[in-house]
Design a protein around this motif. Structure first.
Motif, PDB file in Angstrom:
ATOM      1  N   ARG A  11       3.075  -5.759  -0.639  1.00  0.00           N
ATOM      2  CA  ARG A  11       2.517  -5.677   0.717  1.00  0.00           C
ATOM      3  C   ARG A  11       3.535  -6.108   1.777  1.00  0.00           C
ATOM      4  N   GLN A  15       4.871  -3.654   4.735  1.00  0.00           N
ATOM      5  CA  GLN A  15       4.743  -3.969   6.157  1.00  0.00           C
ATOM      6  C   GLN A  15       6.097  -3.955   6.857  1.00  0.00           C
ATOM      7  N   ASP A  19       6.849  -1.537   9.982  1.00  0.00           N
ATOM      8  CA  ASP A  19       7.300  -2.082  11.269  1.00  0.00           C
ATOM      9  C   ASP A  19       8.621  -1.455  11.699  1.00  0.00           C
ATOM     10  N   ARG A  77       1.892   0.012  -1.023  1.00  0.00           N
ATOM     11  CA  ARG A  77       0.510  -0.422  -0.790  1.00  0.00           C
ATOM     12  C   ARG A  77      -0.425   0.085  -1.887  1.00  0.00           C
TER      13      ARG A  77
END
Length: 102
Positions: A11, A15, A19, A77
């Motif tokens: 995760r 992320q 981003d 994910r």
């Protein structure tokens, strides 16, 4: 200190990729550096990185486009959501991306 699980690593890497992909897409949409009259917009990222860095390093870096980063984040994910039945290769990739050892 809490232990980091493989799902946490996946995760976190996902992320980070999302981003950076979002930030890069925004930069490409607002910074004229990325524009090119000689290549199609879908190749602007690769062309811009290759021009900036050059050589094999530029070509390698250019492959990690925002689209590629988003696809890899989706994979991470998905793997994080599989509980203990995750692909260990995905965790190894995520771990290296997060600055750890494979």
């Amino acid at each position: 200190m809490t232990d980091t699980t493989p799902a946490d690593e996946l995760r976190t890497a996902a992320q980070t990729l999302l981003d950076l992909a979002d930030d890069t897409a925004e930069d490409m949409a607002t910074n004229d550096y990325w524009r090119s009259a000689v290549v199609e917009p879908k190749h602007w990222f690769h062309n811009g990185i290759d021009n900036a860095v050059g050589g094999p390093a530029g070509k390698l870096a250019g492959l990690m486009s925002p689209r590629f980063a988003r696809m890899l984040a989706i994979y991470f994910r998905d793997e994080a959501g599989r509980g203990q039945d995750f692909d260990t290769r995905a965790v190894t990739l995520a771990r290296v991306m997060n600055g750890g050892q494979p």
